[in-house]
Motif scaffolding. Structure first.
Motif, PDB file in Angstrom:
ATOM      1  N   LEU A   1      45.403  18.416  31.998  1.00 38.47           N
ATOM      2  CA  LEU A   1      46.279  18.329  30.970  1.00 38.47           C
ATOM      3  C   LEU A   1      45.520  18.092  29.773  1.00 38.47           C
ATOM      4  O   LEU A   1      44.667  17.182  29.934  1.00 38.47           O
ATOM      5  CB  LEU A   1      47.204  17.152  31.327  1.00 38.47           C
ATOM      6  CG  LEU A   1      48.064  16.447  30.202  1.00 38.47           C
ATOM      7  CD1 LEU A   1      49.116  17.465  29.459  1.00 38.47           C
ATOM      8  CD2 LEU A   1      48.490  15.234  30.295  1.00 38.47           C
ATOM      9  N   VAL A   2      45.901  18.629  28.584  1.00 34.48           N
ATOM     10  CA  VAL A   2      44.932  18.485  27.396  1.00 34.48           C
ATOM     11  C   VAL A   2      45.824  18.267  26.213  1.00 34.48           C
ATOM     12  O   VAL A   2      46.783  18.892  26.016  1.00 34.48           O
ATOM     13  CB  VAL A   2      44.016  19.685  27.234  1.00 34.48           C
ATOM     14  CG1 VAL A   2      43.121  19.503  26.031  1.00 34.48           C
ATOM     15  CG2 VAL A   2      43.236  20.065  28.210  1.00 34.48           C
ATOM     16  N   LEU A   3      45.560  17.284  25.291  1.00 31.98           N
ATOM     17  CA  LEU A   3      46.294  16.966  24.269  1.00 31.98           C
ATOM     18  C   LEU A   3      45.418  17.562  23.011  1.00 31.98           C
ATOM     19  O   LEU A   3      44.425  17.152  23.075  1.00 31.98           O
ATOM     20  CB  LEU A   3      46.576  15.303  24.245  1.00 31.98           C
ATOM     21  CG  LEU A   3      47.168  14.525  25.331  1.00 31.98           C
ATOM     22  CD1 LEU A   3      46.999  12.913  25.047  1.00 31.98           C
ATOM     23  CD2 LEU A   3      48.161  15.246  25.929  1.00 31.98           C
ATOM     24  N   MET A   4      46.419  17.947  22.213  1.00 39.67           N
ATOM     25  CA  MET A   4      45.943  18.100  20.716  1.00 39.67           C
ATOM     26  C   MET A   4      46.312  17.063  19.957  1.00 39.67           C
ATOM     27  O   MET A   4      47.388  16.769  19.583  1.00 39.67           O
ATOM     28  CB  MET A   4      46.313  19.526  20.204  1.00 39.67           C
ATOM     29  CG  MET A   4      45.572  19.793  18.787  1.00 39.67           C
ATOM     30  SD  MET A   4      45.839  21.343  17.992  1.00 39.67           S
ATOM     31  CE  MET A   4      47.474  21.345  17.168  1.00 39.67           C
ATOM     32  N   ASN A   5      45.265  16.138  19.573  1.00 35.97           N
ATOM     33  CA  ASN A   5      45.683  15.043  18.851  1.00 35.97           C
ATOM     34  C   ASN A   5      45.095  15.224  17.483  1.00 35.97           C
ATOM     35  O   ASN A   5      44.486  15.939  16.954  1.00 35.97           O
ATOM     36  CB  ASN A   5      44.785  13.604  19.734  1.00 35.97           C
ATOM     37  CG  ASN A   5      45.317  13.147  20.776  1.00 35.97           C
ATOM     38  OD1 ASN A   5      46.536  13.021  21.042  1.00 35.97           O
ATOM     39  ND2 ASN A   5      44.720  12.643  21.693  1.00 35.97           N
ATOM     40  N   SER A   6      45.789  14.014  16.840  1.00 40.76           N
ATOM     41  CA  SER A   6      45.380  13.836  15.288  1.00 40.76           C
ATOM     42  C   SER A   6      44.599  12.506  15.455  1.00 40.76           C
ATOM     43  O   SER A   6      44.326  11.865  16.481  1.00 40.76           O
ATOM     44  CB  SER A   6      46.543  13.464  14.533  1.00 40.76           C
ATOM     45  OG  SER A   6      47.033  12.315  14.749  1.00 40.76           O
ATOM     46  N   ALA A   7      43.727  12.175  14.447  1.00 38.60           N
ATOM     47  CA  ALA A   7      42.992  10.750  14.357  1.00 38.60           C
ATOM     48  C   ALA A   7      43.713   9.778  14.714  1.00 38.60           C
ATOM     49  O   ALA A   7      43.260   8.691  15.258  1.00 38.60           O
ATOM     50  CB  ALA A   7      42.263  10.705  13.119  1.00 38.60           C
ATOM     51  N   GLY A   8      45.085   9.729  14.407  1.00 36.23           N
ATOM     52  CA  GLY A   8      46.172   8.559  14.559  1.00 36.23           C
ATOM     53  C   GLY A   8      46.668   8.542  15.770  1.00 36.23           C
ATOM     54  O   GLY A   8      46.907   7.231  16.279  1.00 36.23           O
ATOM     55  N   THR A   9      46.601   9.630  16.513  1.00 40.90           N
ATOM     56  CA  THR A   9      47.336   9.572  17.878  1.00 40.90           C
ATOM     57  C   THR A   9      46.139   9.476  18.995  1.00 40.90           C
ATOM     58  O   THR A   9      46.463   9.036  20.019  1.00 40.90           O
ATOM     59  CB  THR A   9      48.284  10.831  18.105  1.00 40.90           C
ATOM     60  OG1 THR A   9      47.385  11.745  18.065  1.00 40.90           O
ATOM     61  CG2 THR A   9      49.178  10.921  17.154  1.00 40.90           C
ATOM     62  N   ARG A  10      44.915   9.796  18.851  1.00 43.51           N
ATOM     63  CA  ARG A  10      44.011   9.948  19.885  1.00 43.51           C
ATOM     64  C   ARG A  10      43.902   8.472  20.333  1.00 43.51           C
ATOM     65  O   ARG A  10      44.088   8.651  21.998  1.00 43.51           O
ATOM     66  CB  ARG A  10      42.664  10.416  19.317  1.00 43.51           C
ATOM     67  CG  ARG A  10      41.411  10.621  20.110  1.00 43.51           C
ATOM     68  CD  ARG A  10      40.281  11.028  19.605  1.00 43.51           C
ATOM     69  NE  ARG A  10      39.950  12.322  20.271  1.00 43.51           N
ATOM     70  CZ  ARG A  10      38.736  12.928  19.880  1.00 43.51           C
ATOM     71  NH1 ARG A  10      38.298  12.710  19.022  1.00 43.51           N
ATOM     72  NH2 ARG A  10      38.536  14.139  20.606  1.00 43.51           N
ATOM     73  N   GLU A  11      43.467   7.715  19.747  1.00 39.59           N
ATOM     74  CA  GLU A  11      42.985   6.240  20.856  1.00 39.59           C
ATOM     75  C   GLU A  11      44.172   5.860  21.515  1.00 39.59           C
ATOM     76  O   GLU A  11      44.084   5.742  22.748  1.00 39.59           O
ATOM     77  CB  GLU A  11      42.425   5.311  19.825  1.00 39.59           C
ATOM     78  CG  GLU A  11      41.866   4.089  20.522  1.00 39.59           C
ATOM     79  CD  GLU A  11      41.135   3.183  19.642  1.00 39.59           C
ATOM     80  OE1 GLU A  11      40.817   2.011  20.159  1.00 39.59           O
ATOM     81  OE2 GLU A  11      40.639   3.578  18.614  1.00 39.59           O
ATOM     82  N   PRO A  12      45.279   5.734  21.170  1.00 41.65           N
ATOM     83  CA  PRO A  12      46.311   5.091  21.896  1.00 41.65           C
ATOM     84  C   PRO A  12      46.833   5.980  22.833  1.00 41.65           C
ATOM     85  O   PRO A  12      47.119   5.319  24.181  1.00 41.65           O
ATOM     86  CB  PRO A  12      47.507   4.555  20.761  1.00 41.65           C
ATOM     87  CG  PRO A  12      47.051   5.411  19.509  1.00 41.65           C
ATOM     88  CD  PRO A  12      45.576   5.564  19.587  1.00 41.65           C
ATOM     89  N   SER A  13      46.858   7.185  22.587  1.00 41.83           N
ATOM     90  CA  SER A  13      47.391   8.429  23.636  1.00 41.83           C
ATOM     91  C   SER A  13      46.380   8.331  24.717  1.00 41.83           C
ATOM     92  O   SER A  13      46.846   8.242  26.110  1.00 41.83           O
ATOM     93  CB  SER A  13      47.689   9.668  23.089  1.00 41.83           C
ATOM     94  OG  SER A  13      48.593   9.542  21.883  1.00 41.83           O
ATOM     95  N   LEU A  14      45.157   8.349  24.535  1.00 43.60           N
ATOM     96  CA  LEU A  14      44.277   8.407  25.689  1.00 43.60           C
ATOM     97  C   LEU A  14      44.120   7.070  26.403  1.00 43.60           C
ATOM     98  O   LEU A  14      44.038   6.940  27.652  1.00 43.60           O
ATOM     99  CB  LEU A  14      42.612   8.655  25.180  1.00 43.60           C
ATOM    100  CG  LEU A  14      42.538   9.951  24.402  1.00 43.60           C
ATOM    101  CD1 LEU A  14      41.337  10.222  23.880  1.00 43.60           C
ATOM    102  CD2 LEU A  14      43.065  11.222  25.423  1.00 43.60           C
ATOM    103  N   GLU A  15      44.503   5.918  25.878  1.00 44.05           N
ATOM    104  CA  GLU A  15      44.620   4.707  26.488  1.00 44.05           C
ATOM    105  C   GLU A  15      45.747   4.784  27.416  1.00 44.05           C
ATOM    106  O   GLU A  15      45.368   4.311  28.677  1.00 44.05           O
ATOM    107  CB  GLU A  15      44.525   3.668  25.368  1.00 44.05           C
ATOM    108  CG  GLU A  15      44.640   2.092  26.045  1.00 44.05           C
ATOM    109  CD  GLU A  15      43.306   1.881  26.661  1.00 44.05           C
ATOM    110  OE1 GLU A  15      43.337   1.132  27.708  1.00 44.05           O
ATOM    111  OE2 GLU A  15      42.304   2.253  26.110  1.00 44.05           O
ATOM    112  N   LEU A  16      46.884   5.021  27.060  1.00 45.37           N
ATOM    113  CA  LEU A  16      48.013   5.004  27.966  1.00 45.37           C
ATOM    114  C   LEU A  16      47.711   6.082  29.256  1.00 45.37           C
ATOM    115  O   LEU A  16      48.033   5.764  30.343  1.00 45.37           O
ATOM    116  CB  LEU A  16      49.293   5.558  27.320  1.00 45.37           C
ATOM    117  CG  LEU A  16      50.535   5.581  28.001  1.00 45.37           C
ATOM    118  CD1 LEU A  16      51.663   5.374  27.281  1.00 45.37           C
ATOM    119  CD2 LEU A  16      50.809   6.971  28.682  1.00 45.37           C
ATOM    120  N   LEU A  17      46.994   7.163  28.946  1.00 49.52           N
ATOM    121  CA  LEU A  17      46.791   8.052  30.140  1.00 49.52           C
ATOM    122  C   LEU A  17      45.940   7.392  31.097  1.00 49.52           C
ATOM    123  O   LEU A  17      45.821   7.943  32.317  1.00 49.52           O
ATOM    124  CB  LEU A  17      46.493   9.326  29.759  1.00 49.52           C
ATOM    125  CG  LEU A  17      47.247  10.173  28.670  1.00 49.52           C
ATOM    126  CD1 LEU A  17      46.686  11.679  28.429  1.00 49.52           C
ATOM    127  CD2 LEU A  17      48.453  10.490  29.663  1.00 49.52           C
TER     128      LEU A  17
END
Length: 452
Positions: free
Chosen positions: A123-139
């Motif tokens: 699973l790979v996410l295409m993030n923006s600078a604003g979504t990167r940190e909190p999204s990776l933290e949840l995973l």
């Protein structure tokens, strides 16, 4: 390249842009200089005839399914901040069932599919600078999800916003970050290459990517489609649904000069009334696409701006929260539009169960209700008998999530509801049941346990 666009390229270059990003921006600027920039008139299009259907694809045997899925990566477009609902963080962290966000459900789906087929399926996410940190933290809640070699994400690109008045890169000293915007989700092809993710996936034996929006919980990796791509050597496939009146503003497929093309609402010339004709344009884009990474690399080795995508001119203000700020244009592309430029691309009709995006609080109410049950596999199982309830909540009181949550702290039962219209200030109590066609006009409070 017209002289008026050189400052935009210079600004991009000064920000450290990669040569491929500059080539892609140059192409969009050249398209902007053309007559009818970004337009696709209905008079130039023909309806798309019958296409392949998922229901007709055979169930692959265990070896074929594992072979295809083991060489597939699941990519989720996760750059959105949910600003249309008043959110300031990643939309994918919005709770859609008690204790479960979009990303939780995506993780459940991928882990379940891996187990079923004994496949790697990163699973790979295409993030923006604003979504990167909190999204990776949840995973991090799902340690089994992480791949030992393949990174969990890469970043989408960005480009300068252009002032509508003089087509120069806009200046906004009050907040220089607002001078930049993403180039639409068509940027995924360039971002994959520039980030190194494309080559890393290929080095790890990954051949296909299955891409979808993070807010579409129906987009589960399907072994039948993966095996179909592998068996037929299909380089690109777009999942489509048969259009309904609810899709009249969505992007549809058509033929132009014999090739399949995707037309979005922003590409319709003023006065062209053809776009909303769902009977003529039968097949609508779900933004679920599959593509061959090896073929993508071949295209980009020959043309660093590949695949060639038609321009979408998005007109906004430099500060999206201030309608009085400087009018700008954003040069965007749609990833599904590659269907027109990749030789051998196909479209496939899928059932609506694979297309349940949450774009508004109307959609959010449906998925939070008992119209869908979240299975342990992460599948959102429909509980309604024919089609999902059509919900229309008054924007004044329900558009923003804080207002929605205040008035609907617990979703009413909708599994036997065909349509719901709410006008005015209405608050729902607990354990409310809605059946058939329901209309509620406020101001009103619906008491606990009420049946409408």
């Amino acid at each position: 390249m017209p002289d008026r666009f050189t400052k935009t390229l210079s600004k991009m270059r000064s920000a450290g842009a990669h040569a491929m990003e500059l080539a892609a921006l140059r192409r969009r600027l050249e398209q902007l200089a053309e007559d009818g920039a970004g337009e696709m008139p209905g008079s130039e299009l023909e309806p798309l005839e019958d296409i392949s259907r998922l229901v007709d694809l055979p169930e692959p045997d265990a070896d074929a399914a594992r072979y295809a899925l083991d060489r597939t990566a699941v990519l989720k477009l996760n750059g959105g901040l949910g600003t249309s609902m008043g959110l300031t963080g990643p939309k994918s962290l919005l709770e859609i069932k008690p204790g479960k966000t979009f990303l939780d459900v995506i993780a459940m789906q991928v882990l379940s599919t891996r187990k079923t087929y004994n496949a790697r399926l990163p699973l790979v996410l295409m993030n923006s600078a604003g979504t990167r940190e909190p999204s990776l933290e949840l995973l991090k809640k799902y340690p089994d999800l992480a791949d030992d070699v393949i990174p969990a994400d890469f970043l989408q690109g960005r480009e300068p916003k252009i002032a509508a008045a003089d087509l120069q890169p806009v200046d906004w000293p009050a907040n220089p970050e607002l001078e930049w915007c993403p180039p639409g989700h068509g940027d995924i092809y360039i971002a994959l290459a520039v980030s190194g993710m494309r080559d890393q996936l290929l080095a790890e034996g990954i051949k296909w990517c299955f891409v979808s929006n993070a807010d579409n919980l129906g987009a589960v990796p399907d072994a039948r489609i993966a095996a179909w791509l592998a068996d037929q050597d299909i380089p690109f496939a777009m999942e489509t649904v048969l259009g309904t009146p609810a899709d009249r503003k969505g992007g549809h497929l058509a033929r132009r000069d014999g090739r399949i093309v995707l037309r979005e609402s922003a590409q319709v010339p003023e006065g062209d009334e053809s776009f909303g004709d769902v009977a003529r344009w039968r097949y609508f884009n779900t933004n679920n696409i599959w593509f061959d990474l090896e073929r993508l690399k071949e295209l980009q080795d020959a043309d660093p701006a590949a695949p060639e995508l038609p321009l979408i001119v998005n007109r906004k203000t430099v500060d999206p929260t201030d309608s009085g700020s400087t009018p700008v244009i954003q040069l965007e592309t749609a990833m599904g539009a590659a269907v027109a430029s990749v030789e051998g691309a196909q479209a496939i009709e899928i059932p609506r169960t694979r297309f349940a995006p949450v774009k508004t609080t109307d959609d959010l109410l449906v998925v939070r209700s008992d119209a869908y049950v979240l299975a342990p596999s992460g599948e959102m199982v429909p509980e309604f008998t024919t089609s999902p309830p059509v919900v229309s909540l008054g924007k004044e009181h329900f558009k923003l999530l804080r207002d929605f949550d205040a008035r609907i702290p617990q979703a009413p039962s909708l599994k036997e509801c065909t349509s719901l219209v709410v006008e005015g200030d209405v608050t729902f109590g607990k354990d409310v049941v809605l059946r058939g066609e329901v209309k509620v006009v406020g101001p009103k409070t619906i008491p606990d346990g009420e049946i409408l």
